[in-house]
Motif scaffolding. Structure first.
Motif, mmCIF file in Angstrom:
data_model
loop_
_atom_site.group_PDB
_atom_site.id
_atom_site.type_symbol
_atom_site.label_atom_id
_atom_site.label_comp_id
_atom_site.label_asym_id
_atom_site.label_seq_id
_atom_site.Cartn_x
_atom_site.Cartn_y
_atom_site.Cartn_z
ATOM 1 N N GLY A 160 -3.571 4.351 -12.611
ATOM 2 C CA GLY A 160 -4.154 3.895 -11.347
ATOM 3 C C GLY A 160 -5.174 4.880 -10.793
ATOM 4 O O GLY A 160 -6.059 4.503 -10.012
ATOM 5 N N TYR A 306 -3.345 -3.184 -8.736
ATOM 6 C CA TYR A 306 -3.962 -2.230 -7.809
ATOM 7 C C TYR A 306 -5.065 -2.869 -6.966
ATOM 8 O O TYR A 306 -5.371 -2.394 -5.877
ATOM 9 C CB TYR A 306 -4.503 -1.016 -8.570
ATOM 10 C CG TYR A 306 -3.421 -0.032 -8.921
ATOM 11 C CD1 TYR A 306 -2.698 0.624 -7.931
ATOM 12 C CD2 TYR A 306 -3.087 0.232 -10.248
ATOM 13 C CE1 TYR A 306 -1.684 1.521 -8.239
ATOM 14 C CE2 TYR A 306 -2.077 1.132 -10.571
ATOM 15 C CZ TYR A 306 -1.378 1.774 -9.563
ATOM 16 O OH TYR A 306 -0.372 2.658 -9.864
ATOM 17 N N LEU A 314 -5.624 2.342 -1.711
ATOM 18 C CA LEU A 314 -5.481 2.535 -3.156
ATOM 19 C C LEU A 314 -4.769 3.841 -3.506
ATOM 20 O O LEU A 314 -3.796 3.844 -4.271
ATOM 21 C CB LEU A 314 -6.863 2.482 -3.824
ATOM 22 C CG LEU A 314 -6.866 2.394 -5.350
ATOM 23 C CD1 LEU A 314 -6.066 1.195 -5.828
ATOM 24 C CD2 LEU A 314 -8.296 2.299 -5.873
ATOM 25 N N VAL A 318 -1.176 4.371 -5.374
ATOM 26 C CA VAL A 318 -1.042 5.087 -6.655
ATOM 27 C C VAL A 318 0.052 6.151 -6.540
ATOM 28 O O VAL A 318 0.897 6.290 -7.432
ATOM 29 C CB VAL A 318 -2.385 5.733 -7.081
ATOM 30 C CG1 VAL A 318 -2.186 6.665 -8.269
ATOM 31 C CG2 VAL A 318 -3.396 4.654 -7.445
#
Length: 650
Positions: A160, A306, A314, A318
């Protein structure tokens, strides 16, 4: 359920609190047996440990399942809905009905897992070699799963970072390996402190899964059509071999289901069921529907998980995903430790060093050898495969195999233990066997892409376990030829008694009817006999914990000899000195400082003509040399042990 005070720390393994070593506790049913631990603490704890693995499946399952539909370059709405429908129905049938409703009721005195079910099925059949081999295979595949899960989970989370900034691409593998190393290094510290955070973190993770998906579902409410099984059936019928490939990826959505059953003894049936139905299943469903809506809106999206979250969310997602995957990995590693202890107690593996990492929770254990082997396996896999997509091919076979074996043994328990008619038992279990067989077929298509990994691992473990079982039997049969019946020896010693010395001598033996080799050698070389001589046999029963009534039994066989049988469950750590003190009630005075424990130390050599080929002899000898010392295994003080050496060939 086991009526003992279960640890309140999420992540602890099953174990009685009152007497962690002797495993005292009554067996009953219901969740009231969890004592001081509140019901909701158990629910939150089960979210962290039981659902860690299945909870991280949305990271890669839907993305991989869409692969076959994308193959022709055109992604139809029916194909996207069909893929989602397959995932949702797999969650409903395999996880909810098979595991949560049916298998959670097949506890072996409160414990779950493949070896527990094997013990239950063998008991129902009066001891079956086929069921024993199936249990062996299931346990071996579980170890394969324990190696692959940390590698694929941590890789998929760290990947990610590439979405945050492409500059991270070259650092994905080093960061993954560093996290894996850290994860295995902290195992020796014990999970009690870390485990307290598992539940709350995973609750936040599941809520984040659901909330991130909601805006996308609102924008495309037609995703709810995926609940119609017609889309799943239509997809399977319309895609030929492509449908089988898709099934292999769909199966990734249910890969953590086996942990449900394995952790039954720790949390209890009700908390696991409430956690699944009240939080985990709804949040997973919402997330898969959200990913479906996103793909319908943006068909060329590469990472639907994601891309559910806005740009500002984001990096937090992650980080949360990385923590969640470490939690998922922890659950499987802890499961591997518990499974190893069960395998040792059932005689499938040699004695290994077992360290208790908590004074109050006997189930929190650490096995250094198993930890090192798992670490090596996980790091090698991460380096060889380099991405979670490549590892996804290796993942499915181990889990489908274990689930199929669990279902097969579930059929035996329904039929023989629950006394269902064979037709009713088959009607209940056969649908799952058919579905899981289809999943297995779909995963077998990936054998050459990486599916061979768990098969090779399982094959190696089966050889190791089978060699150990076979070697022990050969040794037992060889030593029988030179054996002297115990009663015969006691009679001879009464007629012509040797010189007596003060104190108690305890001779450990696996067969109480035969004079132990250490006793014969002591008489032969030292020509003395203690005032009190105990012929001690330690038995492992087919239940997780032996009942206190059957814990220890003594039978006098002469003025100077007594036979004692101690029983421990396969989830217990035997402690001989502590258990001997229980004999005070029966008038046996036990003073550890006036007692010597005599053990026979065998030096094993390969024989030219034996029951096993030479390569298997060498494996057995290596295993025997690396087996943990009986002194440590039975927790006997080293200063009270006398070892007598004998040489034997296999």
């Amino acid at each position: 359920m086991t009526q003992t005070s279960i640890p309140s720390v999420p992540g602890a393994q099953p174990g009685p609190a009152a007497h962690p070593e002797t495993g005292s506790g009554e067996h009953g049913s219901g969740n009231h047996g969890h004592g001081k631990t509140s019901f909701w603490t158990l629910v939150v704890g089960s979210v962290g440990v039981v659902y860690g693995d299945i909870g991280t499946s949305p990271l890669y399952a839907f993305r991989e399942a869409l692969g076959p539909a994308r193959a022709d370059g055109i992604l139809l709405t029916e194909e996207v809905l069909g893929t989602t429908s397959l995932i949702l129905w797999a969650l409903l049938l395999i996880v909810t009905i098979k595991y949560v409703v049916i298998l959670l009721r097949m506890d072996n005195n409160g414990e779950g897992g493949i070896l527990s079910l094997m013990a239950l099925a063998r008991k129902a059949l009066g001891g079956s070699r086929i069921v024993f081999m199936l249990g062996l295979l299931g346990a071996s595949l579980f170890y394969g799963d324990a190696v692959i899960t940390p590698a694929i989970s941590v890789l998929s989370a760290v990947e990610g970072l590439k979405l945050v900034t492409p500059a991270f691409e070259h650092y994905v593998l080093p960061i993954t390996v560093a996290i894996i190393f850290a994860l295995f290094m902290v195992q020796s510290r014990g999970t009690s402190k870390v485990a307290a955070f598992f539940g709350p973190i995973m609750v936040v993770w599941f809520l984040a899964l659901g909330l991130a998906a909601l805006p996308h579902i609102v924008s495309r409410p037609e995703v709810f059509q995926a609940f119609n099984p017609w889309y799943a059936v239509h997809y399977l019928l319309g895609h030929g071999t492509g449908a089988l490939v898709a099934l292999g990826a769909v199966f990734l959505a249910v890969t953590g289901a086996e942990a449900l059953f394995a952790d039954l003894g720790h949390f209890g049936r009700r908390p696991i069921q409430v956690a699944w139905l009240g939080l985990v299943a709804p949040c997973l469903t919402l997330n898969y529907l959200g990913q479906t809506a996103l793909v319908l809106n943006v068909p060329d999206t590469t990472d639907p998980f994601y891309q559910l979250v806005p740009e500002w969310g984001l990096l937090p997602m992650v980080i949360l995903a990385t923590i969640a995957t470490v939690t998922a990995s922890q659950a499987v590693i802890t499961g591997a430790f518990s499974l190893s202890r069960q395998a040792i107690q059932l005689g499938l593996l040699p004695r290994l060093e077992i360290r208790h990492t908590s004074e109050s929770h006997s189930g929190q254990i650490f096995l250094p050898q198993v930890n090192i082997l798992l670490l090596i396996g996980v790091v090698v896999l991460a380096i060889l495969f380099r991405s979670s997509s490549a590892l996804a091919s290796a993942y499915g076979i181990a889990v489908t195999g274990t689930m199929l074996l669990t279902a097969s043994m579930g059929f035996i328990v329904l039929w023989k233990s629950w006394k269902w008619s064979p037709i009713a038992a088959a009607a209940a279990i056969m649908p799952f066997i058919v579905i899981e067989f289809l999943f297995l077929l779909s995963n077998l298509l990936k054998v050459f892409e990486g599916g061979y990994v768990p098969l090779v691992l399982a094959g190696m473990l089966i050889i190791v376990m089978w060699t150990w079982v076979r070697g022990v039997n050969i040794l037992f049969n060889k030593t029988r030829k030179t054996d002297v019946p115990l009663l015969e020896l006691v009679g001879m010693l009464e007629k012509s008694p040797p010189h007596h010395v003060r104190g108690t001598a305890v001779f450990l033996t696996s067969d109480p009817s035969i004079a132990p080799a250490a006793l014969l050698h002591n008489l032969k070389h030292n020509k003395v006999l203690h005032e009190k001589n105990v012929i001690l046999t330690v038995e492992t029963v087919d239940t997780p914990r032996a009942s206190e009534a059957d814990r220890i039994r003594m039978e006098p066989i002469g003025p100077h000899f007594s036979k004692i049988v101690m029983k421990f469950g396969y989830m217990e750590q035997p402690n001989i000195p502590r258990t001997l003190t229980l004999l005070k009630k029966q008038g046996f005075k036990f003073d550890i400082m006036a007692t010597s424990f005599f053990l026979s130390r065998r030096s094993i050599r390969p024989a030219a003509h034996s029951g096993m080929p030479l390569w298997q002899d060498r494996i057995f000898i290596t295993l025997a040399k690396n087996a943990n010392d009986a002194t440590d295994f039975f927790q006997i003080p080293t200063g009270r042990v006398v070892e007598v050496g004998t040489q034997v060939t296999v």
